[in-house]
Scaffold this active site. Structure first.
Site, PDB file in Angstrom:
ATOM      1  N   SER A 143       0.868  -1.183   0.000  1.00 21.19           N
ATOM      2  CA  SER A 143       0.000   0.000   0.000  1.00 21.19           C
ATOM      3  C   SER A 143       0.901   1.227   0.000  1.00 21.19           C
ATOM      4  O   SER A 143       2.052   1.157   0.458  1.00 21.19           O
ATOM      5  CB  SER A 143      -0.861   0.013   1.274  1.00 21.19           C
ATOM      6  OG  SER A 143      -1.433   1.298   1.482  1.00 21.19           O
ATOM      7  N   TYR A 157      -1.599  -1.307  10.379  1.00 19.93           N
ATOM      8  CA  TYR A 157      -1.615  -1.452   8.915  1.00 19.93           C
ATOM      9  C   TYR A 157      -0.331  -0.895   8.311  1.00 19.93           C
ATOM     10  O   TYR A 157       0.336  -1.550   7.506  1.00 19.93           O
ATOM     11  CB  TYR A 157      -2.835  -0.708   8.370  1.00 19.93           C
ATOM     12  CG  TYR A 157      -3.072  -0.877   6.885  1.00 19.93           C
ATOM     13  CD1 TYR A 157      -3.671  -2.027   6.392  1.00 19.93           C
ATOM     14  CD2 TYR A 157      -2.728   0.130   5.976  1.00 19.93           C
ATOM     15  CE1 TYR A 157      -3.917  -2.174   5.027  1.00 19.93           C
ATOM     16  CE2 TYR A 157      -2.969  -0.015   4.623  1.00 19.93           C
ATOM     17  CZ  TYR A 157      -3.570  -1.163   4.160  1.00 19.93           C
ATOM     18  OH  TYR A 157      -3.809  -1.302   2.812  1.00 19.93           O
ATOM     19  N   LYS A 161       2.550  -3.024   6.174  1.00 21.10           N
ATOM     20  CA  LYS A 161       2.783  -2.753   4.739  1.00 21.10           C
ATOM     21  C   LYS A 161       4.235  -2.327   4.498  1.00 21.10           C
ATOM     22  O   LYS A 161       4.827  -2.698   3.483  1.00 21.10           O
ATOM     23  CB  LYS A 161       1.792  -1.700   4.235  1.00 21.10           C
ATOM     24  CG  LYS A 161       0.341  -2.183   4.235  1.00 21.10           C
ATOM     25  CD  LYS A 161       0.132  -3.391   3.335  1.00 21.10           C
ATOM     26  CE  LYS A 161      -1.340  -3.754   3.161  1.00 21.10           C
ATOM     27  NZ  LYS A 161      -1.558  -4.903   2.274  1.00 21.10           N
TER      28      LYS A 161
HETATM   29  N1  LIG Z   1      -8.749  -1.285  -1.782  1.00 24.59           N
HETATM   30  C1  LIG Z   1      -7.812  -0.361  -1.614  1.00 24.59           C
HETATM   31  O1  LIG Z   1      -8.051   0.841  -1.774  1.00 24.59           O
HETATM   32  C2  LIG Z   1      -6.406  -0.782  -1.244  1.00 24.59           C
HETATM   33  C3  LIG Z   1      -5.426   0.209  -1.193  1.00 24.59           C
HETATM   34  C4  LIG Z   1      -4.115  -0.154  -0.878  1.00 24.59           C
HETATM   35  C5  LIG Z   1      -3.805  -1.478  -0.628  1.00 24.59           C
HETATM   36  N2  LIG Z   1      -4.783  -2.415  -0.669  1.00 24.59           N
HETATM   37  C6  LIG Z   1      -4.384  -3.799  -0.385  1.00 24.59           C
HETATM   38  O2  LIG Z   1      -4.809  -4.624  -1.463  1.00 24.59           O
HETATM   39  C7  LIG Z   1      -5.121  -5.919  -0.963  1.00 24.59           C
HETATM   40  C8  LIG Z   1      -6.534  -6.286  -1.398  1.00 24.59           C
HETATM   41  O3  LIG Z   1      -7.417  -5.308  -0.892  1.00 24.59           O
HETATM   42  P1  LIG Z   1      -8.979  -5.274  -1.271  1.00 24.59           P
HETATM   43  O4  LIG Z   1      -9.460  -3.910  -0.972  1.00 24.59           O
HETATM   44  O5  LIG Z   1      -9.152  -5.861  -2.642  1.00 24.59           O
HETATM   45  O6  LIG Z   1      -9.550  -6.292  -0.150  1.00 24.59           O
HETATM   46  P2  LIG Z   1     -10.984  -6.959  -0.013  1.00 24.59           P
HETATM   47  O7  LIG Z   1     -11.964  -6.354  -0.943  1.00 24.59           O
HETATM   48  O8  LIG Z   1     -11.281  -6.960   1.442  1.00 24.59           O
HETATM   49  O9  LIG Z   1     -10.731  -8.481  -0.511  1.00 24.59           O
HETATM   50  C9  LIG Z   1      -9.890  -9.285   0.236  1.00 24.59           C
HETATM   51  C10 LIG Z   1      -9.838 -10.678  -0.364  1.00 24.59           C
HETATM   52  O10 LIG Z   1      -9.027 -11.490   0.502  1.00 24.59           O
HETATM   53  C11 LIG Z   1      -9.832 -12.544   1.072  1.00 24.59           C
HETATM   54  N3  LIG Z   1      -9.420 -12.724   2.463  1.00 24.59           N
HETATM   55  C12 LIG Z   1      -9.519 -11.847   3.488  1.00 24.59           C
HETATM   56  N4  LIG Z   1      -9.053 -12.400   4.620  1.00 24.59           N
HETATM   57  C13 LIG Z   1      -8.634 -13.650   4.312  1.00 24.59           C
HETATM   58  C14 LIG Z   1      -8.078 -14.714   5.044  1.00 24.59           C
HETATM   59  N5  LIG Z   1      -7.849 -14.626   6.368  1.00 24.59           N
HETATM   60  N6  LIG Z   1      -7.758 -15.863   4.407  1.00 24.59           N
HETATM   61  C15 LIG Z   1      -8.007 -16.001   3.078  1.00 24.59           C
HETATM   62  N7  LIG Z   1      -8.531 -15.013   2.313  1.00 24.59           N
HETATM   63  C16 LIG Z   1      -8.859 -13.860   2.933  1.00 24.59           C
HETATM   64  C17 LIG Z   1     -11.269 -12.071   0.931  1.00 24.59           C
HETATM   65  O11 LIG Z   1     -12.209 -13.127   0.918  1.00 24.59           O
HETATM   66  P3  LIG Z   1     -12.852 -13.685   2.309  1.00 24.59           P
HETATM   67  O12 LIG Z   1     -13.256 -12.514   3.117  1.00 24.59           O
HETATM   68  O13 LIG Z   1     -13.990 -14.543   1.863  1.00 24.59           O
HETATM   69  O14 LIG Z   1     -11.775 -14.495   2.967  1.00 24.59           O
HETATM   70  C18 LIG Z   1     -11.191 -11.366  -0.430  1.00 24.59           C
HETATM   71  O15 LIG Z   1     -11.177 -12.321  -1.466  1.00 24.59           O
HETATM   72  C19 LIG Z   1      -4.939  -5.863   0.544  1.00 24.59           C
HETATM   73  O16 LIG Z   1      -3.651  -6.337   0.887  1.00 24.59           O
HETATM   74  C20 LIG Z   1      -5.035  -4.375   0.847  1.00 24.59           C
HETATM   75  O17 LIG Z   1      -4.363  -3.997   2.021  1.00 24.59           O
HETATM   76  C21 LIG Z   1      -6.085  -2.107  -0.969  1.00 24.59           C
END
Ligand SMILES: NC(=O)c1ccc[n+]([C@@H]2O[C@H](COP(=O)([O-])OP(=O)(O)OC[C@H]3O[C@@H](n4cnc5c(N)ncnc54)[C@H](OP(=O)(O)O)[C@@H]3O)[C@@H](O)[C@H]2O)c1
Length: 258
Positions: A143, A157, A161
């Site tokens: 991130s 967090y 990261k």
């Molecule tokens: N969205 C943003 O703006 C943003 C910005 C910077 C960085 N990121 C990073 O990008 C990554 C993805 O973010 P996102 O926003 O796409 O997240 P998200 O929408 O919450 O999706 C997370 C995915 O991971 C799975 N997951 C969560 N906990 C898990 C566990 N304990 N074991 C196995 N699977 C698990 C979830 O499915 P289940 O809940 O069914 O397990 C889902 O498929 C993360 O590392 C986040 O920190 C996101």
């Protein structure tokens, strides 16, 4: 540009929805065979069916990646099914936003397990297979808040990261002789249907308009497809000289010079 990803085997963690799903879809469109994983079975099955409908070979594994043995099991199952492992996109991640003084050991352990240990364990499990094949690519989804201060409430967090980016750099040095590249990406605020930013835009439209105006130079949230395109490039042969790097995918949102 041919990414030369045809028939490669890719594990994408946390891939039933969100950024992980879009990365999996992009890699599948390039001809990769995909291993998906998440905890929720229903959404995972839907995503697997969607990718299969687009012609991909998919193995979907329902698992909690925060468990110590889960990343190794995912890698084992991937190799059992497809006979090789070329790409690991370690994307899974979460957050517990609260003031530092209120954070407990349990909060820290829980987020460290998911945001750091799951990545380290998956990478450690993947490297012997990549070494045996003469190379591979590992990508950690970090991130911009691993490169600069995310603000109050984000101590856990932010720390995880930063650690991911740091670990990927050292892995890159150690694994380069084996032909394995290790990089990370630093997404900014990425909006996709059902995601946290999407929810906030619907719940607090005025605040979010102000947030975009103040923090997002391109005047909009990032799209998960835009992150997926960069991820696909970084794990491809076209990025053969890129290792130990952390690439922002943030539309200029971050302010850090490093
Ligand atoms: N969205 C943003 O703006 C943003 C910005 C910077 C960085 N990121 C990073 O990008 C990554 C993805 O973010 P996102 O926003 O796409 O997240 P998200 O929408 O919450 O999706 C997370 C995915 O991971 C799975 N997951 C969560 N906990 C898990 C566990 N304990 N074991 C196995 N699977 C698990 C979830 O499915 P289940 O809940 O069914 O397990 C889902 O498929 C993360 O590392 C986040 O920190 C996101």
């Amino acid at each position: 540009m041919d990414l030369e990803l045809q028939n490669k085997v890719a594990v994408v963690t946390g891939s039933s929805r969100g950024i992980g799903k879009y990365i999996a879809k992009r890699l599948a469109a390039e001809g990769c065979r995909l291993v998906l994983c998440a905890r929720g079975e229903e959404r995972l099955a839907e995503t697997a069916a969607e990718l299969e409908g687009e012609g991909a070979s998919v193995l979907a594994l329902q698992t909690d990646l925060a468990r110590q043995d889960a990343p190794q099991n995912v890698v084992n199952r991937a190799v059992e099914r497809f006979g090789q492992l070329d790409i690991l996109v370690s994307n899974v991640g979460g957050n517990r936003r609260k003031p530092f003084e209120d954070t407990t050991d349990e909060d820290w352990e829980s987020v460290l397990d998911l945001n750091l240990r799951a990545h380290v364990r998956a990478a450690r499990a993947a490297t012997p297979h990549m070494k045996a094949a003469g190379g591979g690519a590992i990508l950690f989804v970090a991130s911009i808040f691993g490169r600069e201060a995310g603000g109050a409430g984000l101590s856990i967090y932010n720390a995880t990261k930063s650690a991911l980016i740091s670990a990927a750099k050292i892995m890159a040095l150690e694994l380069a002789p084996a032909g394995i590249r290790a990089n990370s990406i630093a997404p900014g605020s990425i909006r996709f249907p059902g995601g946290s930013w999407d929810r906030r835009v619907r719940e607090q439209p005025e605040e979010m308009k102000a947030f975009v105006a103040q923090h997002l130079p391109v005047g909009r949230f990032g799209r998960a497809e835009e992150v997926a395109d960069v991820a696909a490039f970084l794990v491809s042969a076209r990025a053969s000289l890129v290792t130990g790097a952390c690439l922002n995918v943030d539309g200029g949102q971050s302010r850090s010079l490093i």
